[in-house]
Design a protein around this motif. Structure first.
Motif, mmCIF file in Angstrom:
data_model
loop_
_atom_site.group_PDB
_atom_site.id
_atom_site.type_symbol
_atom_site.label_atom_id
_atom_site.label_comp_id
_atom_site.label_asym_id
_atom_site.label_seq_id
_atom_site.Cartn_x
_atom_site.Cartn_y
_atom_site.Cartn_z
ATOM 1 N N ALA A 1 0.819 -1.215 0.000
ATOM 2 C CA ALA A 1 0.000 0.000 0.000
ATOM 3 C C ALA A 1 0.852 1.264 0.000
ATOM 4 O O ALA A 1 0.423 2.329 -0.426
ATOM 5 C CB ALA A 1 -0.926 0.002 1.219
ATOM 6 N N GLU A 2 2.068 1.130 0.498
ATOM 7 C CA GLU A 2 2.931 2.291 0.669
ATOM 8 C C GLU A 2 3.580 2.751 -0.646
ATOM 9 O O GLU A 2 3.992 3.888 -0.774
ATOM 10 C CB GLU A 2 4.014 1.922 1.673
ATOM 11 C CG GLU A 2 4.582 3.056 2.453
ATOM 12 C CD GLU A 2 3.733 3.415 3.660
ATOM 13 O OE1 GLU A 2 3.122 4.485 3.614
ATOM 14 O OE2 GLU A 2 3.682 2.626 4.624
ATOM 15 N N LEU B 1 -4.457 1.840 5.651
ATOM 16 C CA LEU B 1 -3.749 2.391 4.494
ATOM 17 C C LEU B 1 -4.082 1.608 3.231
ATOM 18 O O LEU B 1 -4.354 2.185 2.176
ATOM 19 C CB LEU B 1 -2.236 2.398 4.737
ATOM 20 C CG LEU B 1 -1.440 3.100 3.640
ATOM 21 C CD1 LEU B 1 -1.761 4.586 3.617
ATOM 22 C CD2 LEU B 1 0.052 2.894 3.803
ATOM 23 N N MET B 2 -4.073 0.289 3.343
ATOM 24 C CA MET B 2 -4.384 -0.550 2.194
ATOM 25 C C MET B 2 -5.781 -0.216 1.644
ATOM 26 O O MET B 2 -5.978 -0.054 0.444
ATOM 27 C CB MET B 2 -4.292 -2.019 2.605
ATOM 28 C CG MET B 2 -4.693 -3.015 1.547
ATOM 29 S SD MET B 2 -3.763 -2.860 0.019
ATOM 30 C CE MET B 2 -2.255 -3.729 0.432
ATOM 31 N N PHE B 3 -6.741 -0.093 2.556
ATOM 32 C CA PHE B 3 -8.102 0.197 2.107
ATOM 33 C C PHE B 3 -8.203 1.612 1.537
ATOM 34 O O PHE B 3 -9.026 1.878 0.677
ATOM 35 C CB PHE B 3 -9.091 -0.018 3.256
ATOM 36 C CG PHE B 3 -9.340 -1.463 3.546
ATOM 37 C CD1 PHE B 3 -10.376 -2.134 2.923
ATOM 38 C CD2 PHE B 3 -8.507 -2.177 4.395
ATOM 39 C CE1 PHE B 3 -10.593 -3.489 3.155
ATOM 40 C CE2 PHE B 3 -8.708 -3.530 4.639
ATOM 41 C CZ PHE B 3 -9.758 -4.179 4.014
ATOM 42 N N SER B 4 -7.359 2.511 2.027
ATOM 43 C CA SER B 4 -7.448 3.894 1.556
ATOM 44 C C SER B 4 -6.926 4.071 0.138
ATOM 45 O O SER B 4 -7.305 5.014 -0.545
ATOM 46 C CB SER B 4 -6.708 4.830 2.515
ATOM 47 O OG SER B 4 -5.316 4.745 2.301
ATOM 48 N N VAL B 5 -6.048 3.173 -0.322
ATOM 49 C CA VAL B 5 -5.503 3.328 -1.672
ATOM 50 C C VAL B 5 -6.269 2.513 -2.720
ATOM 51 O O VAL B 5 -5.975 2.597 -3.910
ATOM 52 C CB VAL B 5 -4.000 2.966 -1.752
ATOM 53 C CG1 VAL B 5 -3.180 3.831 -0.803
ATOM 54 C CG2 VAL B 5 -3.760 1.494 -1.462
ATOM 55 N N MET C 1 -1.137 5.542 10.056
ATOM 56 C CA MET C 1 -1.628 4.621 9.043
ATOM 57 C C MET C 1 -0.507 3.961 8.264
ATOM 58 O O MET C 1 -0.726 2.972 7.576
ATOM 59 C CB MET C 1 -2.527 5.376 8.056
ATOM 60 C CG MET C 1 -3.993 5.270 8.386
ATOM 61 S SD MET C 1 -4.920 6.495 7.470
ATOM 62 C CE MET C 1 -5.281 5.587 6.004
ATOM 63 N N SER C 2 0.689 4.524 8.349
ATOM 64 C CA SER C 2 1.754 4.058 7.467
ATOM 65 C C SER C 2 2.311 2.691 7.864
ATOM 66 O O SER C 2 2.983 2.052 7.071
ATOM 67 C CB SER C 2 2.884 5.075 7.428
ATOM 68 O OG SER C 2 3.619 4.986 8.621
#
Ligand code: GTP
Ligand code: MG
Ligand code: ZN
Lengths: 215, 138
Positions: free
Chosen positions: A125-126, A152-156, B61-62
């Motif tokens: 995700a990063e 984070l994964m869900f946000s991207v 979140m990171s």
């Protein structure tokens, strides 16, 4: 002496991702980055998608795996171009690895390029890659709390597919809790329920994909 | 740190712990290498002889583990002018905006409602940060 820097730590990756985006646009390739935890159903979804689209769309697949080539072998049996990249122990594909892989694919002959990222909900995700859409799979056995644990994964993700819904009679999964979590981190994400085993939800997924490719 | 790995392996349901550790480890390695590259580039730009401190801003979140970056930094920065540098981490909580009461506030872990009015009509607006804010050089 103190100096202001204000630089994104992964900006070098982002610059390469931009190059990928240009290259893919120039060649008219629609690229998908498929992400999920190990065993959620990435390869299964790929196979189901290929079966339904390979007569209409020219597909190429990049299989990223830490070491093995099991998934790549399954995909190439379907008769689509498959490139295996070993990430050399890395837990994700970064823009540079994708850039190298793109050199080995005949992009002129490809309409749809799908990358199966390394099974992992944190690291991929990063790293932006420069693809057209991020698709993530979350499967019923993993539980409905995943958006809260891996935001984070869900946000991207442009689309979130809940796979293995054929297992709902045997496992507890609260869709309301799940979709509320997705909505908080990413209200624009398309949410779909699928089963790669029974084929449920596949029409919706394929329609979504074809519609996005036309955009 | 071992607790963290235990938790992660439980969650990802992987076969073996060592596999899990490898997965986590590489992510921070890439991030740390980038931190070092940027720091050295900046130092050179300012004709510095030494990097004393690097101030990082990391959103919750990171999924970046500070200790892990610290550990890799010690290893990667050997034989560079940043080898004695301290890393400082400023953590930014996951923050959401509430469409009902208009407040923007940090969220409690796993309890995603507006802390002011308890509405769930909220959207995350902060917590994805991952950048170098500033550096001390000489
Ligand atoms: N019951 C059920 N099983 C499924 C479904 N989709 C996939 N599976 C099974 O789940 C297992 C893992 O599926 P894969 O497609 O290999 O998962 P993956 O995400 O590619 O896994 P890795 O590449 O190892 O990370 C296989 O045994 C599949 O048969 C589904 O919809 N229902
Ligand atoms: Mg697979
Ligand atoms: Zn509120």
């Amino acid at each position: 002496m103190e100096i202001k820097v204000l630089q994104d730590i992964l900006s070098a990756n982002d610059r390469i991702a931009e190059r990928n985006r240009h290259l893919l646009d120039e060649k008219g390739v629609f690229a998908l980055n498929l992400m999920a935890s190990p065993g959620a159903g990435k390869t299964s979804l790929l196979l189901e998608t290929i079966k339904r689209l390979k007569n209409r769309v020219s597909i190429a697949v990049i299989e990223a795996d830490i070491a093995s080539s099991l998934d790549a072998d399954k995909i190439s049996k379907e008769g689509v171009t498959t490139l295996q990249i070993n990430t050399g122990g890395a837990c994700h594909v970064d823009a540079n690895m994708l850039n190298n892989a793109l050199e080995s694919i005949s992009l002129e002959d490809t309409d749809l390029l799908i990358l199966e990222n390394v099974g992992n909900l944190v690291c991929p995700a990063e790293f932006t890659l420069g693809v057209d859409r991020n698709v993530m799979i979350s499967s019923i056995p993993e539980g409905d709390d995943k958006p809260y644990k891996y935001p984070l994964m869900f946000s991207v993700a442009n689309a979130v597919l809940v796979n293995k819904i054929d297992l709902l009679p045997y496992l507890e999964f609260d869709f309301r809790n799940f979709s509320r979590g997705v909505g908080v981190v990413n209200p624009k994400a398309a949410l779909m329920q699928i089963s790669c085993k029974t084929g449920d939800g596949m029409n919706e997924w394929i329609s979504w994909l074809l519609a996005e490719m036309k955009k | 740190m071992s607790d963290f790995y235990g938790e992660l392996s439980g969650e990802l349901n992987l076969g073996s712990d060592s596999y899990t550790i490898q997965i986590k480890v590489m992510h921070e390695l890439a991030i740390t290498q980038n931190v070092l590259d940027i720091a050295l580039e900046q130092a050179e730009k300012h004709n510095a002889g030494k990097v004393i401190k690097i101030n990082l801003v990391v959103g919750e979140m990171s999924g970046v583990v500070d200790e892990c970056v610290q550990f890799y930094f010690g290893f990667l920065s050997k034989d560079t002018i940043a080898s004695d540098a301290t890393l400082s981490f400023k953590r930014i909580p996951i923050t959401a905006h509430c469409y009902d009461c208009d407040a923007t506030s940090p969220l409690e872990e796993f309890n995603w409602v507006c802390p002011h009015c308890h509405s769930s009509n909220i959207e995350v607006v902060g917590g994805r940060e991952l950048y170098i804010d500033s550096m001390e050089i000489e």
